[in-house]
Motif scaffolding. Structure first.
Motif, PDB file in Angstrom:
ATOM      1  N   GLU A   4       1.944   3.443   3.082  1.00  0.00           N
ATOM      2  CA  GLU A   4       2.324   2.807   4.350  1.00  0.00           C
ATOM      3  C   GLU A   4       3.848   2.735   4.409  1.00  0.00           C
ATOM      4  O   GLU A   4       4.457   1.773   3.937  1.00  0.00           O
ATOM      5  N   HIS A  42       0.885  -1.168   0.000  1.00  0.00           N
ATOM      6  CA  HIS A  42       0.000   0.000   0.000  1.00  0.00           C
ATOM      7  C   HIS A  42       0.925   1.221   0.000  1.00  0.00           C
ATOM      8  O   HIS A  42       1.726   1.406   0.916  1.00  0.00           O
ATOM      9  N   ARG A  53      -2.580   4.929  -0.998  1.00  0.00           N
ATOM     10  CA  ARG A  53      -2.676   3.471  -0.813  1.00  0.00           C
ATOM     11  C   ARG A  53      -2.820   2.753  -2.155  1.00  0.00           C
ATOM     12  O   ARG A  53      -2.383   1.624  -2.321  1.00  0.00           O
ATOM     13  N   HIS A  58       3.213  -3.598   6.838  1.00  0.00           N
ATOM     14  CA  HIS A  58       2.093  -2.669   6.611  1.00  0.00           C
ATOM     15  C   HIS A  58       1.946  -1.721   7.799  1.00  0.00           C
ATOM     16  O   HIS A  58       2.555  -1.908   8.856  1.00  0.00           O
ATOM     17  N   THR A  59       1.062  -0.718   7.626  1.00  0.00           N
ATOM     18  CA  THR A  59       0.640   0.151   8.735  1.00  0.00           C
ATOM     19  C   THR A  59      -0.886   0.250   8.685  1.00  0.00           C
ATOM     20  O   THR A  59      -1.516  -0.266   7.761  1.00  0.00           O
TER      21      THR A  59
HETATM   22 ZN   LIG Z   1      -1.502  -2.147   4.172  1.00  0.00          ZN
END
Ligand SMILES: [Zn+2]
Length: 381
Positions: free
Chosen positions: A93, A90, A132, A175-176
């Motif tokens: 992130e 994404h 994203r 990820h975040t």
């Molecule tokens: Zn993500």
């Protein structure tokens, strides 16, 4: 270096350490004696005991600008697992991008067993746009395994699967939380795969969420291919979170130790991660402006008032209550709320009374463990 698409006629380029990584090149003096094999990625052949940056073309912008996915390859002198680290699948992130930078500068990495493939920016389109998504507003991490003739996202996913994912034996995907949402550092893994679960335990984030993968994700494709994979979620989109980054760097090193890629060292006692089999979001029943009373890692009991939502034009005010007990593992940071907005992500854990202590203990252990190296610019090559 830029690769052309692979074909049966193409000759792999034997990678000579280039100027970008000259300082990191490991001597190859003993490589021939053990007869280790070169590692091929795209059209590049990376010799044992060397490292390289390989650019793989994934498409063009309408400006005729070519976009690549760049992969760092650290190919050890001794054969072993091929661990893939991915970040910014994404595009907004970005914590994982910094985790990759710190990881690659650790001197230990130069003497690893096996191969480390690090892709700090998978979704280059989204990363440039600080978004994203892809330019066609599709989510790359809902486009796997993709197809050769599908949409842009589907083609990228297909190429990534074919050219990178399938070359690896284990994966950690970084990820975040989404924009305006932050996540307590947590690892997600399917409970159906023992190796993935072992990786999740080794990583030693504060909490492990046992969860099946969603359709269209890289994790789902890796699961289907039988490649053990864990997903690390920590922090918020478009922000660096120092603690999340440090836990991430240490977590990857922990996994590399458990896979036998790094020499084991005597380590201090560590606190085991919490486990959760079930988590869900508390959503807003009314629109308005919110005041939040709880933060990440805090324990909540069923019925606790987590927030109030009020109207700026009347006396209307409504409380938001926890519908079950657990630990807060995700939170919306934006107080401007539409009806149905996700507010707090709560995970059920079995040892709830001890959970806050466990989370604090793991955070302290990370702060105490090699703080200079994990912290960024000290103690690096
Ligand atoms: Zn993500």
């Amino acid at each position: 270096m830029t690769d052309q698409p692979e074909s049966s006629q193409s000759q792999p380029e034997v990678h000579q350490p280039d100027h970008r990584v000259e300082a990191d090149v490991v001597t190859t003096k003993n490589a021939m004696a053990a007869e280790p094999k070169p590692f091929q990625l795209g059209n590049s052949l990376i010799q044992p005991g060397t490292r390289a940056v390989v650019d793989i073309p994934f498409g063009k912008l309408y400006t005729h600008t070519e976009l690549n996915i760049g992969a760092h390859v650290v190919h050890g002198k001794r054969p072993g697992p091929v661990l893939l680290i991915t970040a910014a699948l994404h595009g907004d992130e970005i914590n994982g991008v910094e985790i990759c930078r710190r990881l690659l500068r650790l001197p230990k990495i130069n003497s690893l067993k096996g191969t480390l493939v690090v892709v700090p920016i998978v979704n280059t389109y989204g990363f440039v746009q600080q978004s994203r998504y892809l330019p066609d507003r599709r989510d790359l991490n809902r486009s796997f395994p993709g197809s050769e003739k599908g949409s842009l996202g589907s083609r990228m996913a297909w190429q990534f699967t074919d050219r990178i994912l399938k070359k690896c034996t284990h994966v950690i995907d970084l990820h975040t939380g989404a924009i305006h949402r932050s996540n307590l550092p947590q690892v997600r893994a399917t409970s159906k795969d023992k190796v993935s679960l072992k990786m999740a335990e080794s990583f030693n984030a504060p909490i492990i969420i046992k969860a099946a993968s969603r359709d269209g994700t890289m994790r789902g494709t890796a699961n289907n291919l039988g490649i053990p994979i864990i997903l690390y979620e920590a922090g918020e989109a478009l922000r660096f979170d120092e603690q999340a980054i440090k836990i991430g760097v240490r977590g990857i090193m922990n996994v590399m130790h458990s896979l036998g890629m790094l020499r084991s060292v005597k380590r201090p006692e560590k606190t085991n991660s919490l486990f959760s089999k079930k988590s869900s979001w508390i959503r807003a029943e009314h629109d308005g402006i919110a005041r939040y009373y709880y933060g990440l890692g805090q324990k909540v009991n069923q019925g606790d008032v987590l927030a109030h939502i009020y109207s700026p034009y009347s006396d209307f005010e409504v409380s938001v209550q926890a519908t079950f007990s657990g630990i807060i593992i995700g939170r919306n940071n934006l107080p401007l709320i539409n009806e149905g907005e996700a507010l707090f992500h709560i995970a059920e854990v079995s040892e709830l009374e001890e959970a806050e202590k466990t989370i604090d203990a793991i955070s302290d252990e990370v702060d105490n463990a090699m703080p200079a190296v994990l912290g960024g610019d000290y103690g690096v090559v």
